[in-house]
Design a protein around this motif. Structure first.
Motif: not given
Length: 112
Positions: A46-52, A56-63, A95-101
């Motif tokens: 996330x960017x900033x203090x707001x959780x929504x 969201x800047x990115x989603x990081x996931x184990x492969x 692994x990096x994913x865009x929030x749109x994914x």
């Protein structure tokens, strides 16, 4: 660590890497404490203090290749077992994913 004369882009990349590495370690502790079977970790950056989702800047996931090591780390009964699994996980960055994914990721996790 970036050089003292490094560009702001280099510094940002380094700090993003550090944040990702730390988040991956913290997430491993959190899933271990859940006491439920876990195969992969998901970290939302996330960017900033707001959780929504708007922040969201990115989603990081184990492969997929990390699943066995995540399971081994969570189920480790000795420190040596946990350390061995952690060593392997550190070689497999999230692994990096865009929030749109996120819809695609949800669909992928729903299959398995």
């Amino acid at each position: 660590m970036p050089s003292q004369v490094g560009s702001s882009a280099e510094e940002r990349e380094w700090f993003e890497y550090e944040a990702s590495a730390r988040a991956s370690l913290i997430s491993l502790e959190l899933v271990r404490d859940l006491g439920e079977p876990v195969q992969r970790r998901v970290v939302v950056a996330l960017e900033g203090d707001v959780v929504d989702w708007a922040h969201v800047q990115a989603i990081l996931v184990d492969g997929v290749e990390a699943e066995g090591f995540v399971r081994a780390a969570v189920e480790a009964e000795t420190q040596d077992e946990a350390d061995a699994a952690l060593d392997e996980l550190l070689e497999l960055p999230l692994e990096w994913f865009d929030a749109l994914e996120r819809s695609d990721l949800c669909a992928e996790f729903s299959k398995g």
